[in-house]
Design an enzyme around this catalytic site. Structure first.
Site, PDB file in Angstrom:
ATOM      1  N   CYS A   3     -21.750  21.115  -6.483  1.00 45.21           N
ATOM      2  CA  CYS A   3     -21.469  20.403  -7.733  1.00 45.21           C
ATOM      3  C   CYS A   3     -20.804  19.051  -7.476  1.00 45.21           C
ATOM      4  CB  CYS A   3     -20.600  21.261  -8.637  1.00 45.21           C
ATOM      5  SG  CYS A   3     -18.912  21.473  -8.006  1.00 45.21           S
ATOM      6  N   ALA A  47     -17.334  19.134  -6.074  1.00 40.66           N
ATOM      7  CA  ALA A  47     -17.342  19.401  -4.630  1.00 40.66           C
ATOM      8  C   ALA A  47     -17.546  18.105  -3.854  1.00 40.66           C
ATOM      9  CB  ALA A  47     -18.428  20.412  -4.278  1.00 40.66           C
ATOM     10  N   ARG A  63     -14.631  23.344   4.474  1.00 43.60           N
ATOM     11  CA  ARG A  63     -15.589  22.462   5.131  1.00 43.60           C
ATOM     12  C   ARG A  63     -15.223  22.203   6.593  1.00 43.60           C
ATOM     13  NH1 ARG A  63     -15.330  16.810   3.736  1.00 43.60           N
ATOM     14  NH2 ARG A  63     -17.233  15.660   4.151  1.00 43.60           N
ATOM     15  N   HIS A  75     -19.714  11.866  -4.911  1.00 43.92           N
ATOM     16  CA  HIS A  75     -19.451  10.835  -3.899  1.00 43.92           C
ATOM     17  C   HIS A  75     -19.245   9.489  -4.588  1.00 43.92           C
ATOM     18  CE1 HIS A  75     -22.375  13.308  -1.176  1.00 43.92           C
ATOM     19  NE2 HIS A  75     -21.163  13.813  -1.124  1.00 43.92           N
TER      20      HIS A  75
HETATM   21 FE1  CFM Z   1     -22.617  12.914   4.297  1.00 44.86          FE
HETATM   22 FE2  CFM Z   1     -23.797  14.941   4.886  1.00 44.86          FE
HETATM   23 FE3  CFM Z   1     -22.256  14.813   2.730  1.00 44.86          FE
HETATM   24 FE4  CFM Z   1     -21.177  14.763   5.200  1.00 44.86          FE
HETATM   25 FE5  CFM Z   1     -20.865  17.441   5.009  1.00 44.86          FE
HETATM   26 FE6  CFM Z   1     -23.469  17.553   4.641  1.00 44.86          FE
HETATM   27 FE7  CFM Z   1     -21.872  17.480   2.526  1.00 44.86          FE
HETATM   28 MO1  CFM Z   1     -21.982  19.571   3.975  1.00 44.86          MO
HETATM   29  S1  CFM Z   1     -22.730  13.825   6.302  1.00 44.86           S
HETATM   30  S2  CFM Z   1     -20.724  13.610   3.486  1.00 44.86           S
HETATM   31  S3  CFM Z   1     -19.684  15.987   6.151  1.00 44.86           S
HETATM   32  S4  CFM Z   1     -24.107  13.906   3.101  1.00 44.86           S
HETATM   33  S5  CFM Z   1     -22.294  18.595   6.026  1.00 44.86           S
HETATM   34  S6  CFM Z   1     -25.199  16.379   5.495  1.00 44.86           S
HETATM   35  S7  CFM Z   1     -23.629  18.574   2.778  1.00 44.86           S
HETATM   36  S8  CFM Z   1     -20.153  18.417   3.282  1.00 44.86           S
HETATM   37  S9  CFM Z   1     -21.771  16.025   0.981  1.00 44.86           S
END
Ligand code: CFM
Length: 541
Positions: free
Chosen positions: A53, A56, A87, A187
């Site tokens: 989500c 997250a 994580r 993000h």
């Molecule tokens: Fe970038 Fe990722 Fe992500 Fe990531 Fe991650 Fe991920 Fe994630 Mo899991 S590099 S920040 S440290 S997009 S592994 S492939 S899914 S937490 S949002």
């Protein structure tokens, strides 16, 4: 079965409407002629997705690894619990007395009465309590779904408490879980607020010559520690890392760096873009996953500063580090050569980790992201043609202008001169241009599609996360978690590459996988048909 055929039969199991939609998210790759893929759209209800989500993405991903901000989850306790270090993002405070709140789980623990009568009072009390207990430099508030539904104004509360304290930066995030189609929206929201409330708050700068930020590196399993050491060896100062092993103080003067290096493009490109507009700091894409890519990325930094001493130091370090990785590759490659992998994860790693598999002589049969956007697949050149839909419009786009005093024209001039010489800035080529012709690319893969791929192709290793791990392993295929690294890592840089080679060699050569029989392969399962019109096909059993 050819991929074309699989792609079609796998998708045709769906009801017609679902089929039409899912078909646009799966394709056979051709790097010479990158096709348009459907990405960053809503998952179809009923489909088991890998996604998480928006909360997250904001709290767990971007802000999670910062040790000295008290991160309060405003909402039910479950949301907080599931973003509490699950994580494996690590941190290393400067000394024993330095603040580190990451081991805590701060939550307002909303109850029914707060949902009915409002939760702002509860939030104020929680902020006050955290302030009284810890006197932190900053407190951040993260909104979970009910907060948006009942209309608590977390930003007003933040402003009020910040003014009241006077010595503590308080800011909020409207990152309710439903705000976007995935964690990707979180993000963006995180990037916006960090840019608004923190970056640029401290203009002090060290006098070292080569100052860069590393963006989109989150210190999973200790990756950032490896990279920090590597940069130090080369004599490059890491001003800030967003946000692996970070402190709010690093963010506050990140704008004084001379260059932004982007690892995970998906999660942090917004900060890089905004920093360039406001402060003139250029950005370039790097990748420290895999020995070759790590060397290439370091050389990019050397090329940017055009300093002969730095360049020769970088070459020395690369030569030294490569001895280790070459030796490890020679040792482990005989066990991995010719084997196959599939990677379905996140918005970045499904691409980057293909380089490590290539170094092991392994072929990537299929890959895809959970929540990336078309530019992460097809490259940033497609950005102008991406339609902004209602879900993306939900996320605030900040209007950023040049800072009249702090904008660096000198850095922009350097960028322009280097671009003349062929150096790339502000660009990401995406996953598809680098993948082999004939490999399969699937966005937001469903559990059903994943099972089908495993069943038909039996890859030697499948890379995904905890939700997929045991289903795949019951099918007799080892699954490597690329989010948490299971219990392993670090996998970044040269030392990380050695760890990864070793781990994968072990996994793909363990005999136990051949002995596993999934319970459902010997027992009969229920079967059913989709209730729908003329395209009806029996569902798989
Ligand atoms: Fe970038 Fe990722 Fe992500 Fe990531 Fe991650 Fe991920 Fe994630 Mo899991 S590099 S920040 S440290 S997009 S592994 S492939 S899914 S937490 S949002």
């Amino acid at each position: 079965m050819s991929f074309e055929k699989l792609d079609d039969t796998m998708m045709k199991t769906y009801p017609t409407k679902v089929y039409r939609k899912r078909k646009k998210a799966a394709m056979v790759n051709d790097p010479g002629e990158v096709k348009e893929i459907q990405a960053n759209v809503r998952t179809i209800p009923g489909i088991i997705t890998q996604r998480g989500c928006t909360y997250a993405g904001c709290k767990g991903v971007v802000l999670g690894p910062t040790r000295d901000i008290v991160n309060i989850t405003h909402g039910p306790i479950g949301c907080g619990f599931y973003s509490w270090l699950t994580r494996r993002n690590q941190t290393r405070p400067e000394n024993e007395t330095s603040e580190n709140f990451m081991t805590y789980c701060f939550s307002t623990d909303m109850q029914d009465s707060n949902i009915v009568f409002g939760g702002e009072k509860l939030l104020k009390d929680a902020i006050q309590e955290a302030y009284d207990l810890f006197h932190p430099k900053a407190i951040a508030i993260f909104s979970t779904c009910p907060v948006g539904l009942i209309g608590d104004d977390v930003h007003a509360v933040a402003r009020e408490m910040k003014a009241q304290f006077g010595d503590c930066n308080v800011f909020g995030f409207s990152c309710e879980g439903y705000k976007g189609v995935s964690q990707s929206a979180g993000h963006h929201i995180a990037n916006n607020q960090i840019f608004k409330h923190v970056i640029g708050n401290d203009d002090s700068r060290s006098d070292s010559k080569f100052r860069v930020n590393l963006l989109g590196e989150y210190n999973i399993g200790g990756d950032a520690f490896v990279l920090e050491e590597l940069f130090e060896k080369c004599g490059i100062e890491l001003v800030a890392t967003f946000s692996g092993n970070s402190s709010i103080d690093h963010f506050a003067n990140a704008h004084t760096a001379d260059l932004n290096l982007i690892m995970c493009h998906r999660s942090i490109n917004y900060v890089a873009e905004m920093m360039e507009v406001k402060f003139g700091v250029p950005w370039t894409k790097v990748n420290f996953i895999g020995a070759e890519q790590s060397a290439k990325s370091l050389r990019k930094v050397g090329a940017y500063f055009e300093d002969p001493q730095l360049i020769s130091r970088i070459e020395e370090v690369i030569a030294e580090e490569m001895l280790k990785t070459d030796e490890a590759a020679a040792k482990y490659r005989p066990g991995t050569e010719g084997k196959t992998a599939m990677l379905f994860v996140g918005g970045s790693r499904a691409h980057h980790y293909q380089d490590l598999f290539a170094e092991l002589g392994m072929k990537t049969l299929a890959a895809g992201y959970e929540f990336a956007h078309r530019d992460d697949y097809e490259g940033r050149r497609v950005l102008p043609s991406i339609k902004v839909d209602a879900d993306s419009r939900n996320i605030e786009e900040l209007h950023i202008e040049k800072d009249p005093e702090r904008y660096s024209q000198a850095l922009q001039d350097r960028k322009a001169a280097l671009m003349e010489k062929g150096m790339e800035f502000s660009d990401y080529e995406g996953m598809m241009a680098q993948m082999e012709k004939g490999a399969l690319v699937i966005d937001d893969i469903s559990h059903y599609e994943m099972e089908k791929l495993v069943e038909v192709y039996k890859p030697d290793v499948f890379c995904a996360g905890i939700k997929e791990k045991y289903a795949v392993q019951k099918m007799g295929i080892p699954l490597k978690q690329l989010h948490s690294y299971d219990y392993g890592g670090p996998y970044a840089g040269f030392d990380g590459a050695v760890n990864f080679y070793k781990e994968i060699e072990r996994m793909v050569n363990t005999n136990v996988w051949g002995l596993i029989k999934a319970p459902w392969s010997t027992q009969s399962a229920m079967s059913a048909k989709y209730a729908r019109g003329k395209h009806a096909v029996a569902s798989h059993t």
